[in-house]
Write an enzyme that holds these catalytic residues in place. Sequence first.
Site, short mmCIF file in Angstrom:
data_model
loop_
_atom_site.label_atom_id
_atom_site.label_comp_id
_atom_site.label_asym_id
_atom_site.label_seq_id
_atom_site.Cartn_x
_atom_site.Cartn_y
_atom_site.Cartn_z
N GLY A 126 -24.80 -5.69 28.95
CA GLY A 126 -25.80 -6.65 28.52
C GLY A 126 -25.71 -6.88 27.02
O GLY A 126 -26.51 -7.58 26.44
N ASP B 267 -15.94 0.69 28.06
CA ASP B 267 -16.63 1.94 27.78
C ASP B 267 -16.05 2.51 26.50
O ASP B 267 -14.83 2.51 26.31
CB ASP B 267 -16.50 2.94 28.93
N GLY C 149 -24.41 1.89 16.01
CA GLY C 149 -23.97 3.23 16.42
C GLY C 149 -23.61 4.11 15.23
O GLY C 149 -24.38 4.25 14.27
N TYR C 150 -22.42 4.69 15.27
CA TYR C 150 -21.99 5.66 14.26
C TYR C 150 -21.31 5.00 13.05
O TYR C 150 -20.77 5.69 12.19
CB TYR C 150 -21.03 6.68 14.90
N ASP C 151 -21.33 3.67 12.98
CA ASP C 151 -20.63 2.96 11.89
C ASP C 151 -20.95 3.47 10.48
O ASP C 151 -20.04 3.60 9.65
CB ASP C 151 -20.90 1.45 11.97
P1 IMP Z 1 -21.05 1.67 25.04
O1 IMP Z 1 -19.66 1.71 25.50
O2 IMP Z 1 -21.49 0.30 24.63
O3 IMP Z 1 -22.00 2.34 25.99
O4 IMP Z 1 -21.11 2.48 23.66
C1 IMP Z 1 -21.26 3.84 23.65
C2 IMP Z 1 -21.72 4.32 22.32
O5 IMP Z 1 -20.58 4.64 21.53
C3 IMP Z 1 -22.51 3.34 21.47
O6 IMP Z 1 -23.89 3.37 21.80
C4 IMP Z 1 -22.27 3.89 20.08
O7 IMP Z 1 -23.09 5.00 19.83
C5 IMP Z 1 -20.82 4.38 20.18
N1 IMP Z 1 -19.89 3.33 19.76
C6 IMP Z 1 -19.00 2.64 20.52
N2 IMP Z 1 -18.32 1.74 19.78
C7 IMP Z 1 -18.81 1.86 18.53
C8 IMP Z 1 -18.51 1.18 17.30
O8 IMP Z 1 -17.70 0.25 17.21
N3 IMP Z 1 -19.22 1.58 16.22
C9 IMP Z 1 -20.15 2.58 16.26
N4 IMP Z 1 -20.47 3.22 17.37
C10 IMP Z 1 -19.80 2.87 18.51
#
Ligand code: IMP
Length: 204
Positions: free
Chosen positions: A13, A73, A162-164
């Site tokens: 989403g 993912d 996220g962790y950026d």
């Molecule tokens: P998802 O695949 O969207 O569920 O992402 C999983 C989690 O990984 C995110 O909520 C972030 O915490 C981290 N993550 C994935 N890609 C990035 C990124 O490009 N920058 C920072 N955090 C990331």
Amino acid sequence: MTTNNTQCVLASGNKGKLAELSNALADHHITLVAQSEFNVTEADETAVTFVENALIKARHASLATGLPALADDSGLVVPALNGAPGIYSARYAQSNHSGRKPTDLENINKLLESLAPLKNRAAYFACVLVYLRHANDPEPIIATGQWHGTVLDELNGDGGFGYDPVFYCPDSKLTAATMGKERKQQISHRAIALKKLHQQLINR
Ligand code: IMP
């Protein structure tokens, strides 16, 4: 001559992902539509690897809509923490007592606490993209990308997500949160996986 576009459901989403992935697939006459447009609920990510979770998400979306599906993912992998937060990146700081999804800052703080006693702060973002032509596709296209860097001991920058703010990219000499969206979209784990997906779609 006109070419018909194929509709494909994106098993996410996340609007940012929709925009980034849509651009790449437009060349292949694939129009991405978010699963929320079809009222598809989020799949339970019950597996222990990125690739399995991406497959679960793509199959779930394809089954629910009858359309081809794309899933992504991703997460941050820290070898000194045995791969954590890894597939649990989004819920790293989740407490057993609350079902609430932790904030990015809570996840970052837990990561910094876990790394505080350690010397090796190497880390990489991993991304797996899975494309299924239909829910029972026996030959999914799987494309992976990794983006290597280190984890800083404090936050720097407020871009990205996220962790950026704590992910330092040595090539750019910037964190992912300070380098700007365009630069990140050229070099990130997702960008690398997308290029490979693009190539595999050409070759199929
Ligand atoms: P998802 O695949 O969207 O569920 O992402 C999983 C989690 O990984 C995110 O909520 C972030 O915490 C981290 N993550 C994935 N890609 C990035 C990124 O490009 N920058 C920072 N955090 C990331």
